[in-house]
Design a protein around this motif. Structure first.
Motif, short mmCIF file in Angstrom:
data_model
loop_
_atom_site.label_atom_id
_atom_site.label_comp_id
_atom_site.label_asym_id
_atom_site.label_seq_id
_atom_site.Cartn_x
_atom_site.Cartn_y
_atom_site.Cartn_z
N ASN A 52 0.85 -1.18 0.00
CA ASN A 52 0.00 0.00 0.00
C ASN A 52 0.88 1.23 0.00
O ASN A 52 2.10 1.14 0.20
N VAL A 53 0.29 2.38 -0.23
CA VAL A 53 1.02 3.63 -0.27
C VAL A 53 0.05 4.75 0.07
O VAL A 53 -1.15 4.66 -0.21
N GLU A 105 -10.41 9.13 -6.52
CA GLU A 105 -9.55 8.00 -6.87
C GLU A 105 -9.61 7.72 -8.37
O GLU A 105 -8.59 7.44 -8.99
N TYR A 106 -10.80 7.80 -8.95
CA TYR A 106 -10.91 7.62 -10.40
C TYR A 106 -10.08 8.67 -11.14
O TYR A 106 -9.37 8.36 -12.10
N ASP A 107 -10.18 9.91 -10.70
CA ASP A 107 -9.46 11.00 -11.37
C ASP A 107 -7.95 10.84 -11.20
O ASP A 107 -7.18 11.08 -12.13
N MET A 144 -4.83 5.93 1.65
CA MET A 144 -4.11 4.85 0.97
C MET A 144 -4.67 4.63 -0.43
O MET A 144 -5.82 4.98 -0.73
N ILE A 145 -3.89 4.01 -1.27
CA ILE A 145 -4.31 3.82 -2.66
C ILE A 145 -5.41 2.77 -2.77
O ILE A 145 -6.20 2.78 -3.73
N LEU A 199 5.20 0.02 -10.01
CA LEU A 199 5.56 0.98 -8.97
C LEU A 199 5.56 2.39 -9.53
O LEU A 199 5.10 3.33 -8.87
N ARG A 200 6.05 2.55 -10.74
CA ARG A 200 6.04 3.86 -11.39
C ARG A 200 4.61 4.38 -11.52
O ARG A 200 4.33 5.55 -11.25
N ALA A 201 3.69 3.51 -11.92
CA ALA A 201 2.30 3.92 -12.09
C ALA A 201 1.65 4.28 -10.76
O ALA A 201 0.87 5.23 -10.68
N VAL A 202 1.97 3.53 -9.71
CA VAL A 202 1.42 3.81 -8.38
C VAL A 202 1.93 5.15 -7.85
O VAL A 202 1.17 5.94 -7.29
N VAL A 203 3.23 5.41 -8.01
CA VAL A 203 3.79 6.69 -7.58
C VAL A 203 3.15 7.83 -8.37
O VAL A 203 2.84 8.89 -7.81
N ALA A 204 2.92 7.62 -9.66
CA ALA A 204 2.27 8.64 -10.48
C ALA A 204 0.86 8.92 -9.98
O ALA A 204 0.40 10.07 -9.99
#
Length: 261
Positions: free
Chosen positions: A104-105, A180-182, A226-227, A132-137
Motif C-alpha cells: 500500500n502507499v 480516486e478515479y481521477d 491509501m491507494i 511501482l512507477r504507475a502507483v507513484v504517479a
C-alpha cells in the motif's frame, strides 16, 4: 478540465462539514452557558482545528510505522519519484517506508511542498518497476490535484475520535470515490501506462484482502489516504470503505488504454 468540478465539490463538502460542526458547538455553548460557554466553545474549536491541522501528518505516519529513507538507502525509488516529479512539475516529496507487509502507499501533507509519500515494504517487494512507477504517479496526481489538504485535514480530525465509530462517519462525509478515479486517470497518463496501474491495483487489492490491516485507532483514520482499502471487507473494516471498487477502477483504466473488452 473534467476533474475540476469534483475537486471543488469534494473540498466544499469538507468546508461545509467543518462549518456545521463549528456552528453547532458554538450554538450549544452559547445556549447552555451564555457568553462564557461561547468563549469556551471557541477555544475548544481552535484547539481541535490546530490539532487536526498540525498533527495529522505525524499521527498518520506514526500509525503506519513509517520512517524517512535517504537517497542512499533507496536510490531506485528516489530516481523514479524525481523523474515523475520533474515530468509533473512538482517538488520532490519526502519519502518514507513502512515495515508493513501489505502492499500500500499513501501521501499526506497540506501542499505540494509539504507532501510526504510513504510506501510499505510489501509494495516495494511485490510490484514490478512499471507498476511501482504507475502507483507513484497516482500519488503525485493527488498532489497536483490539491487533494492532500482536505484528505489530511479529515484524517487529522478523524484521528481525534479514532477510537469510536464517529471516525468512520467523518471519513465518509469528507471523502469522495471520484477523486480516486481521477487520480487513476491522471496518474496513468503521467506514467504513460494505464495497464501497469491496473495490474498494480489488482495485486494490491488481492494482497490487502489476504493480509488485511487492523481497522483500529489512528490507522483507521488514515485509511482513505491509501491507494486501496487496507482492511477486511467484513466486520468493523467494512465501516471504513471509502475507495471505489477495484474492478471498476481497472475497467476504467483498461478503457483509457483502449483495451478490447
Amino acid at each position: 478540465m473534467g476533474g475540476v468540478a469534483p475537486v471543488h465539490s469534494y473540498g466544499l463538502r469538507a468546508v461545509m462539514l467543518a462549518a456545521l460542526l463549528s456552528g453547532a458547538a458554538l450554538l450549544a455553548g452559547a445556549v447552555w452557558f451564555g457568553t462564557a460557554g461561547l468563549a469556551v466553545a471557541s477555544a475548544v474549536l481552535f484547539a481541535v482545528g490546530w490539532a487536526a491541522y498540525f498533527h495529522s501528518e505525524r499521527t498518520v505516519l506514526t500509525a503506519f510505522g513509517a520512517r524517512p529513507v535517504s537517497e542512499v538507502e533507496r536510490p531506485e525509488l528516489y530516481r523514479l519519484v524525481q523523474e515523475l516529479c520533474s515530468a509533473a512539475r512538482l517538488p520532490m516529496p519526502r519519502l518514507l517506508v513502512s515495515p508493513a507487509v501489505q502492499p500500500n502507499v499513501l501521501t499526506v501533507g497540506y501542499s505540494a511542498r509539504s507532501a510526504a509519500m510513504c510506501c510499505t515494504e510489501g509494495l516495494l517487494r511485490v510490484l514490478t518497476p512499471a507498476e511501482l512507477r504507475a502507483v507513484v504517479a497516482h500519488e503525485l496526481a493527488h498532489v497536483s490535484r490539491h487533494d492532500l489538504g482536505v484528505s489530511s485535514w479529515s484524517a487529522g480530525l478523524a484521528s481525534l475520535v479514532a477510537f469510536c465509530p464517529l471516525s468512520a462517519l467523518l471519513l465518509h462525509l469528507t471523502s469522495a470515490p471520484v477523486r480516486e478515479y481521477d487520480a487513476d486517470a491522471e496518474g496513468a497518463l503521467l506514467a504513460g501506462d494505464p495497464m501497469a496501474l491496473a495490474s498494480a491495483l489488482r495485486k494490491i487489492d488481492m494482497q490487502a484482502a489476504a493480509l488485511p490491516l487492523r481497522p483500529r485507532g489512528f490507522l483507521a483514520a488514515a485509511s482513505h489516504l491509501m491507494i486501496a482499502h487496507p482492511f477486511s471487507y467484513g466486520g468493523f473494516g467494512r465501516l471504513f470503505i471509502t475507495h471505489p471498487p477495484t474492478g471498476e477502477r481497472v475497467r476504467r483504466l483498461e478503457a483509457l488504454a483502449g483495451y478490447p473488452r
